[in-house]
Design an enzyme around this catalytic site. Structure first.
Site, mmCIF file in Angstrom:
data_model
loop_
_atom_site.group_PDB
_atom_site.id
_atom_site.type_symbol
_atom_site.label_atom_id
_atom_site.label_comp_id
_atom_site.label_asym_id
_atom_site.label_seq_id
_atom_site.Cartn_x
_atom_site.Cartn_y
_atom_site.Cartn_z
ATOM 1 C CG HIS A 27 -6.985 35.773 -9.102
ATOM 2 N ND1 HIS A 27 -7.863 34.957 -9.772
ATOM 3 C CD2 HIS A 27 -6.435 35.005 -8.106
ATOM 4 C CE1 HIS A 27 -7.861 33.759 -9.214
ATOM 5 N NE2 HIS A 27 -6.990 33.757 -8.216
ATOM 6 C CD GLU A 28 -3.580 35.898 -5.744
ATOM 7 O OE1 GLU A 28 -4.032 35.543 -4.641
ATOM 8 O OE2 GLU A 28 -3.397 35.115 -6.690
ATOM 9 C CG HIS A 31 -8.110 34.575 -3.388
ATOM 10 N ND1 HIS A 31 -9.186 33.737 -3.553
ATOM 11 C CD2 HIS A 31 -7.256 34.298 -4.423
ATOM 12 C CE1 HIS A 31 -9.001 32.985 -4.630
ATOM 13 N NE2 HIS A 31 -7.845 33.307 -5.181
#
Length: 449
Positions: A27-28, A31
């Site tokens: 998920h990170e 980003h």
């Protein structure tokens, strides 16, 4: 509990824990990658919160793992725009204004020469949206991959041509749906013997063909049977590896009309009945691989289920809390914490009601469900979630466009710190929800078996 059972349970819990941490890490990454591509300076990429257990610097970014792996963050320069005008003195500000000032000051401490052109808030809105949606998008990709593996690799539970049960007689179906639920299940002398029982079929037999037509699915078999009411037809079945031919006469009787999901159609409290051929058997269900065309529908169903849970989240959490401290049953389809996910994973690993293939399929489905939940949860338009930053960027675009259209002064970038009081409330609610769900998963856990 034997040592082997304990070991299997620990392995199941570890699988869930590792899958959860990897989901957060990816998920990170969702980003991190677009932020790097758009030249934003990323100070930190961290999985977890609290004390740093391990970290290593690569270039301008510190990568690390923290003690509590219940989340993560990517720290980018310029997440908050500078305050407009001169900041008020600390003595003249309230509690939240002091928090805003301190938060902005902490960010200023990490600024370096050259960061002015690499700040997050200076990016065009569409680039900020790509960065903030990158995290949830990664969870969606993981969920879709898991669902595809589940549907195409392991398969969906579907009826096969192998017989599970053989009825001894044919019991008349009540048209009234409520009365039908109370219909007797034992045969009497007045009941007609079921055709399958009369033909010598037994549980475990696999139907090969009927009326000279080979059958490859339960749907094909039932279609033929329904069309052969009161007609004697040949039937070939396989038992213990050997094929046997017999004759069977499907009984023409009234049975409920089934919908596409295999459920009986009810109108006005009455079953919709039709006269069809009936032999009195039920199928064995097994995992049957499906084509890729089934994946989009399965993804949509999973997303719809998660969206429904999130829509009723406050009520669901309250009901979970009530079931924890009272005798009320807990909703097995309600929300649960990572503790509950770990317990289910351990339960799947130790149960003897599933074979290895079914256990693997269940764990893959569990990982997919967790990532679908992370995807949907992070899109909630609340700070500090990704959805809150997305909503802020869209609001900035809207008001800037309106100002340009009406000839007004540019209102400037959206400042998330102005909503810091609301952010604190949201974080507090999330903490309460986490405590409630963790306690529920310890005291009144959801059990599959």
């Amino acid at each position: 509990m034997s040592a082997v059972t304990v070991l299997l349970y620990v392995v199941g819990v570890l699988i869930a824990a590792v899958a959860f941490v990897l989901s957060i890490a990816l998920h990170e990454v969702g980003h991190l990658v677009p932020a790097k591509l758009f030249k934003v300076r990323v100070r930190q990429y961290m999985v977890g919160f609290g004390r740093t257990i391990f970290s290593r610097r690569r270039g301008e970014t510190e990568y690390g793992l923290k003690a509590v792996p219940l989340g993560g963050y990517v720290a980018m320069v310029g997440m908050y725009p500078p305050a407009k005008g001169e900041a008020p003195s600390v003595d003249s500000t309230g509690l939240f204004q002091q928090a805003v000032t301190e938060t902005r000051s902490q960010e200023d401490l990490h600024s370096q020469p050259g960061d002015e052109d690499r700040a997050f808030y200076k990016l065009p809105v569409y680039k900020r949206l790509i960065i903030m949606l990158g995290g949830p998008f990664m969870n969606l990709v993981i969920a879709v991959v898991c669902i595809a593996v589940l549907i195409m690799g392991f398969g969906r539970e579907a009826p096969t041509t192998q017989i599970s049960t053989v009825n001894e007689c044919v019991i008349q179906v009540e048209a009234d749906a409520e009365q039908a639920q109370q219909t007797r299940t034992r045969c009497t002398e007045a009941d007609t013997e079921a055709p399958a029982h009369a033909a010598g079929l037994e549980p475990g037999d696999r139907v090969v063909s009927i009326n000279g037509q080979e059958v490859g699915s339960w749907e094909e078999l039932t279609t033929i049977i329904r069309e052969q009411g009161n007609r004697e037809v040949p039937l070939v079945y396989e038992r213990d590896g050997q094929e046997t031919t017999t004759t069977i006469t499907p009984l023409l009787t009234e049975r409920p009309v089934m919908d596409d999901n295999g459920d009986a159609v009810v109108e006005g409290g009455q079953y919709v009945l039709q006269e069809v051929g009936f032999i009195g058997v039920s199928p064995r269900f097994d995992l049957v691989p499906q084509p890729v065309t089934e994946v989009p529908g399965a993804v949509w169903d999973a997303l719809s289920n998660v969206a429904g849970v999130l829509w009723r989240l406050p009520v669901n959490v309250w009901n979970t809390a009530v079931s924890t401290v009272t005798d009320a049953p807990r909703d097995p389809n309600g929300p649960m914490s990572v503790v509950g996910v770990g317990r289910i994973s351990g339960e799947v690993a130790t149960t003897d009601q599933l074979n290895l293939r079914e256990k693997s399929a269940t764990l893959v489905g569990l990982i997919g469900s967790v990532n679908m939940a992370l995807f949907a949860f992070n899109l909630l338009p609340l700070l500090p979630l990704d959805g809150g930053h997305v909503a802020g960027a869209l609001w900035e675009k809207l008001r800037r466009s309106f100002a340009k259209l009406t000839g007004r002064k540019d209102p400037g970038p959206f400042d998330p710190l102005k909503l810091l009081p609301l952010t604190y409330v949201v974080v507090g609610c999330f903490l309460v929800m986490t405590v409630v769900l963790v306690l529920a998963d310890i005291i009144e856990p959801v059990r599959l078996f």
